[in-house]
Design a protein around this motif. Structure first.
Motif, short mmCIF file in Angstrom:
data_model
loop_
_atom_site.label_atom_id
_atom_site.label_comp_id
_atom_site.label_asym_id
_atom_site.label_seq_id
_atom_site.Cartn_x
_atom_site.Cartn_y
_atom_site.Cartn_z
N SER A 69 -12.84 -4.79 -3.50
CA SER A 69 -11.65 -4.12 -2.98
C SER A 69 -11.22 -3.06 -3.98
O SER A 69 -11.50 -3.17 -5.17
CB SER A 69 -10.49 -5.13 -2.82
N THR A 70 -10.50 -2.09 -3.48
CA THR A 70 -9.85 -1.12 -4.36
C THR A 70 -8.52 -1.72 -4.80
O THR A 70 -8.08 -2.74 -4.26
CB THR A 70 -9.60 0.21 -3.63
N ASP A 85 -5.61 -0.62 -4.13
CA ASP A 85 -4.70 -0.59 -2.98
C ASP A 85 -4.99 -1.70 -1.97
O ASP A 85 -4.12 -2.05 -1.18
CB ASP A 85 -4.77 0.76 -2.27
N GLN A 86 -6.19 -2.25 -2.00
CA GLN A 86 -6.59 -3.28 -1.04
C GLN A 86 -6.42 -4.69 -1.57
O GLN A 86 -6.56 -5.66 -0.82
CB GLN A 86 -8.05 -3.06 -0.63
N GLY A 101 -3.85 -7.30 0.12
CA GLY A 101 -4.34 -7.75 1.42
C GLY A 101 -5.52 -8.69 1.31
O GLY A 101 -5.60 -9.71 2.01
N THR A 102 -6.45 -8.38 0.42
CA THR A 102 -7.62 -9.23 0.22
C THR A 102 -7.22 -10.60 -0.31
O THR A 102 -7.67 -11.63 0.19
CB THR A 102 -8.62 -8.56 -0.73
N TRP A 125 -19.58 2.44 0.72
CA TRP A 125 -18.20 2.39 1.21
C TRP A 125 -18.28 2.31 2.72
O TRP A 125 -18.73 3.25 3.38
CB TRP A 125 -17.44 3.63 0.74
N ARG A 171 -11.62 -4.16 7.28
CA ARG A 171 -10.29 -4.50 7.77
C ARG A 171 -9.51 -3.25 8.19
O ARG A 171 -9.24 -2.37 7.39
CB ARG A 171 -9.56 -5.25 6.65
N GLU A 219 -10.49 0.53 7.38
CA GLU A 219 -10.39 1.04 6.01
C GLU A 219 -11.74 0.92 5.30
O GLU A 219 -12.46 -0.05 5.51
CB GLU A 219 -9.34 0.19 5.28
N PHE A 263 -14.15 -0.06 2.47
CA PHE A 263 -14.21 -1.03 1.38
C PHE A 263 -15.54 -0.86 0.65
O PHE A 263 -16.56 -0.55 1.27
CB PHE A 263 -14.13 -2.47 1.92
#
Length: 122
Positions: A38-39, A41-42, A45-46, A74, A78, A81, A83
């Motif tokens: 994940s980044t 920003d993610q 949520g992850t 990439w 979800r 987006e 990932f």
């Protein structure tokens, strides 16, 4: 894309990864055929979606340049987006930073330190 990507591991996964230079991923990673990242920003949520069943996990930060371009893809996931997905075994010794995360009384993992570290290293 971003310079930093993150892998969250449950405690047994962390032990397995730490003892192997060629970690092939969690059961979900193996099922999907790639290692999920994940980044920054993610991450919230992850953590909320995939780690709600654990009280302790480990967060590892990697530079995207640590991986061969052909192996790190990439791809939409979800909500469409993009990932980062690693199509190769993971050598966790490439991690630039590791955090042990403990579930907070509010039921969430506190990712503040990791997010601040990421901003400081951009």
């Amino acid at each position: 894309m971003t310079d930093w990507i993150f892998k969250i591991l449950r405690s047994p996964e962390w032990i397995e990864a730490e003892n192997s230079h060629d970690y092939v991923g969690s059961s979900a990673d193996r099922q999907d055929g790639f290692i999920h990242f994940s980044t920054a920003d993610q991450l919230v949520g992850t953590a909320g979606k995939h780690f709600a069943d654990v009280d302790i996990c480990f967060l590892l930060a990697f530079e995207t340049k640590s991986f061969a371009r052909d192996n790190l893809q990439w791809e939409p996931s979800r909500g469409g987006e993009l990932f980062p997905h690693l199509y190769a075994p993971l050598d966790v010794s490439l991690a630039k930073k590791i955090w042990k995360l403990e579930r907070q009384p509010n039921g969430q993992f506190d990712l503040t330190a990791a997010l601040e570290w990421t901003k400081a290293h951009d």
